[in-house]
Structure formats: C-alpha cells, structure tokens
Scaffold this active site. Structure first.
Site, PDB file in Angstrom:
ATOM      1  N   HIS A  41      32.351   2.053  40.824  1.00 33.81           N
ATOM      2  CA  HIS A  41      32.419   0.648  40.390  1.00 33.81           C
ATOM      3  C   HIS A  41      33.757   0.266  39.744  1.00 33.81           C
ATOM      4  CE1 HIS A  41      30.819   2.446  36.282  1.00 33.81           C
ATOM      5  NE2 HIS A  41      31.739   1.477  35.901  1.00 33.81           N
ATOM      6  N   GLU A  54      30.524  -4.081  36.833  1.00 37.66           N
ATOM      7  CA  GLU A  54      30.165  -4.081  35.712  1.00 37.66           C
ATOM      8  C   GLU A  54      30.722  -5.009  34.864  1.00 37.66           C
ATOM      9  OE1 GLU A  54      31.021  -0.485  33.630  1.00 37.66           O
ATOM     10  OE2 GLU A  54      29.616  -0.805  31.957  1.00 37.66           O
ATOM     11  N   HIS A  58      37.884  -1.002  33.392  1.00 41.48           N
ATOM     12  CA  HIS A  58      38.391   0.411  34.059  1.00 41.48           C
ATOM     13  C   HIS A  58      37.989   0.415  35.515  1.00 41.48           C
ATOM     14  CE1 HIS A  58      34.235   0.724  32.225  1.00 41.48           C
ATOM     15  NE2 HIS A  58      34.022   1.336  33.464  1.00 41.48           N
TER      16      HIS A  58
END
Lengths: 134, 134
Positions: A79, A130, A7
């Site tokens: 992010h 991430e 994502h």
C-alpha cells in the site's frame, strides 16, 4: 486534500533478508523492527531523504498480510500512505463521492501512533491507500 | 546509495478517470499528460509536497504495461523510483551483489529526460524498482 506521501509499504517474505538488502545493498538508513500486534505485522521503517519505506512482515496467525504473501510469495508493494490534515473530513468527502472505506470506517491508531484509515483498492486503480492524520 | 523516492508509478485502466480522481476527489496537483512513445506509455505526474505519483497508461500496441493491466484489470502500483547520484556505479554495485538489471543493462532516458534502469522484481521483494540518476 492529500498531502505528503508518508510511506510506501512493502510486504516481504523474509524480513531479515529485506533489512540487510536495504541497509547494505541499497545503502539506506534502516530503523529497528517494531512489533504491531494490533495490526498483525512487524514493521521496519526505512528513512529516505523525503519519505519512508515500510517493510511489513506477518505477526501472529491472523496477519492481514498473510493472504497477500500467499498470492505474492516474493513479496510486493502492499500500500501507499498519504497524509491528511483531518481524517474524518477526508473520509466523509471520499464516502460522499462513492469511495469505500475498509473495516468499520472508523480510524484506528497506526504504526506511527496516529489515526489511519484504508480505502478500497477497487475504488483507487487497484491501489490500497492508507490515509494518516498528521 | 539510494536517495529520494522520485515517484511511485500506478498503472491505470482509464487515464481520464484516474486524473479526475486525483485532481478532484483526492485534491492533488495534476500535470498535463505526456506521451512517451519510446517507453510505450502516456504518463501523468501528480505533484505531492515531497514526491510524485506517476500515472501510467498504455501507448501503442507494444506497451510494456499492457501485460500488467491484463493481469490487474483495476490497475495497481507498478513500480517505485529511487534517485541515485551515479547510475553506472549503482548498477555495477548491484550486479556485483547478484541483482539483475532488466533489458540490456544500459541506462535509457526516462520520462524526466534522465538516465534510468529497472531492477528485477524477484531480486527486490517482488517490487519493480527504477533507478534514476539525478
């Protein structure tokens, strides 16, 4: 090592307005909001055909995205999350090559219920990355 | 309306270092660099299983990403690109709902040889959004 882009996360100053915009103006499929008290955020996932957008809104007084929104009052891309098969092996390889892992360095359980880690933006072209084990 | 996430673009201050990092440290598949003089950038696409990362590096004196790198010397996520089926229909719908299209408002030919438009970040939660007709 990195696999799919799981994502892209966007910090937003007005969650309802952002949800309405992605649903109505941009015509995307928006899931219900979920509170993540352990992470200090309310998240809304938007399903695109090949990946997801994650809207992030502060939850509680200690939200880790409050500072980001103070600096970026309109919001912004916060992010991006890459999938990895083995998060500990990925972490150890990255650390051995000098990259810094944020926090304790131990994976936490993320919004998908899977182990995640964050890498230091200064070590990755100013991008907060991430890693999520899938 | 929006379809796949075509790519996430990252402005980088050192293209060779960023290429080496994605190729070696992050283990991704990196394509050769391509100069885009019409857009004032050198781009490197990185193929993930479900989408692409686009590394952006200034080309020429008038590069549109020079200002971004001046403000973000480590680099950063510059924009994300959504695919649309009909870019003129998408533009007209967005404009009718008050969103601003950057530049002349007419599509240009992007790095993939397809028509693209950029939307004003202030109208989209601080995110620069590119639309690409596929």
């Amino acid at each position: 090592m990195i696999g799919r882009l799981n994502h892209v996360a966007i910090a937003v100053p007005d969650l309802q307005a952002a949800v309405a915009q992605y649903e109505n103006t941009l015509g995307a499929k928006v899931r219900p909001a979920q509170d993540e008290p352990d992470h200090g955020v309310t998240v809304v996932f938007i399903d695109l055909p090949n990946t997801k957008i994650e809207l992030l809104y502060p939850l509680g007084d200690d939200s880790p995205i409050k500072g980001f929104l103070d600096k970026n009052p309109s919001g912004g891309i916060h992010h991006m999350c890459f999938e990895v098969e083995d998060i500990l092996a990925a972490r150890d390889k990255l650390k051995s090559e000098g990259a810094r892992v944020l926090g304790s360095g131990e994976p936490r359980i993320g919004a998908h219920g899977k182990p995640v880690l964050f890498l230091h933006p200064k070590d990755f072209n100013g991008c907060l990355i991430e890693l999520e084990q899938v």
